[in-house]
Design an enzyme around this catalytic site. Structure first.
Site, short mmCIF file in Angstrom:
data_model
loop_
_atom_site.label_atom_id
_atom_site.label_comp_id
_atom_site.label_asym_id
_atom_site.label_seq_id
_atom_site.Cartn_x
_atom_site.Cartn_y
_atom_site.Cartn_z
CG ASP A 281 4.79 -2.94 -0.34
OD1 ASP A 281 4.48 -1.75 -0.14
OD2 ASP A 281 3.95 -3.83 -0.59
CG ASP B 194 -4.56 -0.72 4.48
OD1 ASP B 194 -4.33 0.07 3.54
OD2 ASP B 194 -3.66 -1.24 5.16
#
Lengths: 251, 197
Positions: free
Chosen positions: A130, A11
């Site tokens: 997700d 990330d």
């Protein structure tokens, strides 16, 4: 034999690697290109870079990082985070990425998946989902896991496949950052349902978790972040472990 | 000097990056006049066959590609286009090799399509393309269609079926995998093409 892939995920925020727990509480984990090179040397099969910068400046920095990664590494990598137009897709691939990962923009406008795969080919389009368990079903969340969409994860996976995605990256929000193991049931259900490769994400904590995602969850690849960033697990040791458990890996 | 053939359907940047790593001089072009000056040619290809053939026609390279006399390396779709045709939107290809590329069948088996990831390439014999590369080494693949086994086949890979993952016919070489994305081993193969083929 086609091997199972180990994919570290980085990330990236304003040019630095960060990793949160349950999508929150970011900690700094270093320079992305340096980390990427280390992973490649250790035997990572692919890499994923997610841009979590909120600013335009941060996004420019990210594209520059993509170019640096492409010049430094000779393994495939995917970029995601905020990709919402065909132009974003093209820019990422032109900067040297092999694939893009689409998430919120695809949920907001599903035909974006068709457009992207027509433009650059299905093989370069990953759709990330997700997922959170709600009673007896799995639902899809959007905007980095902050908003429920009300969509059923299995039906959305079907649609994503039909619209031309080349790969599915599934993150269990319940498990993400917990190191409690992947959601094997979710993975197995999806893998039996769709005929594109499935990347498991969210919850890796031990060698056994990764083995279970592959053997029980039938994942084609496993993605993890924190266990690699903080040297909890080395990729080479993980691959030896999988090899000893009769899972085909590239050693 | 290596010429990379650009026709809007290739991952040009990755190939260029790999050649940079090997310190090999190269240029990128879609004009045959310029490409004729290259000592060797690389023909990358990603994406869909029909669009790629259309793009080649648009830039006027289709006939030229059939008469190249220098060592030539087709990568991925760039290898498949050397065949007669592909069932991908029933597309006629360059026809330098006899055979039809077909789609992996995900319905009759548990195969996931595309075939994506690192798989082994088996090769026997003394091919310069594979100098210093053991049989069974892993290379990175991404494709939904595969080339049949033909007399030009020099490397094979198994994914539901055994297919051609490397070939050579005279000065034409082809690989289904992406050497530019296959780490150290992939770089070795590109180095072999540059130095030995």
């Amino acid at each position: 034999m086609l091997t199972k892939r180990i994919i570290p995920c980085l990330d990236v925020k304003d040019g630095r690697t960060v990793k949160g727990t349950n999508f929150l509480q970011l900690r700094d984990a270093g320079d992305p290109v340096e980390l990427a090179a280390r992973y490649s040397d250790e035997g990572a099969d692919e890499l994923v870079f997610l841009d979590i910068s909120a600013t335009l400046e941060g996004r420019k920095t990210f594209l520059q990082m993509v170019e640096r990664v492409a010049a430094a590494l000779q393994i495939p990598f995917t970029v995601g985070g905020g990709i919402s137009t065909v132009n974003d897709v093209s820019c990422a691939l032109e900067a040297g990425a092999d694939k893009v990962s689409l998430n919120s923009a695809a949920l907001a406008r599903p035909s974006f998946i068709d457009e992207a795969s027509k433009c650059v080919g299905s093989q370069s389009v990953v759709v990330a989902i997700d997922v959170k368990r709600m009673n007896d079903s799995w639902t899809v969340w959007t905007k980095a896991g902050t908003e429920p969409t009300g969509r059923d994860a299995l039906l959305w996976a079907d649609e994503v496949f039909q619209r031309g995605a080349g790969e599915l990256l599934v993150t269990s929000m319940d498990r993400d950052g917990t190191t409690a193991g992947y959601d094997v049931e979710l993975l197995r259900t999806l893998s039996n349902r769709i005929s594109i490769p499935l990347i498991a994400s969210g919850g890796a904590g031990t060698h056994e978790h990764v083995r279970d995602a592959i053997l029980l969850g039938k994942a084609d690849a496993v993605l993890a972040a924190s266990i690699f960033h903080y040297n909890k697990i080395s990729i080479s040791e993980l691959k030896s472990f999988l090899h000893n458990n009769n899972i085909p890996v590239r050693l | 000097m290596i010429g990379i053939i650009e026709y809007g359907a290739g991952n040009i940047r990755s190939v260029s990056n790999a050649l940079n790593r090997l310190s090999v001089q190269h240029f990128i072009s879609n004009e045959h006049r310029k490409l004729n000056k290259a000592d060797k040619l690389i023909f990358p290809g990603v994406g869909e066959a029909r669009s790629a053939m259309d793009a080649l026609t648009r830039v006027g390279l289709t006939d030229w590609l059939k008469e190249v006399s220098v060592p030539f390396l087709g990568i991925c779709l760039g290898m498949q286009l050397l065949f007669d045709r592909t069932t991908e939107r029933s597309t006629n290809c360059l026809g330098l090799l006899t055979g039809t590329n077909e789609r992996f069948n995900s319905k009759q088996s548990v195969l996931k399509v595309p075939h994506m990831g690192w798989n082994q390439v088996q090769h026997e014999g003394n091919y310069s393309l594979f100098a210093g590369i053991a049989t069974g080494e892993h290379f990175y693949f991404v494709h939904s269609y595969y080339a049949p086994l033909v007399s030009a086949t020099i490397g094979t890979t198994e994914y539901g079926v055994r297919f051609t993952s490397a070939l050579q016919q005279k000065n034409y070489y082809g690989v289904q995998f992406h050497p530019e994305k296959s780490g150290r081993i992939g770089l070795q193969l590109l180095k072999n093409f540059v130095e030995l083929c």
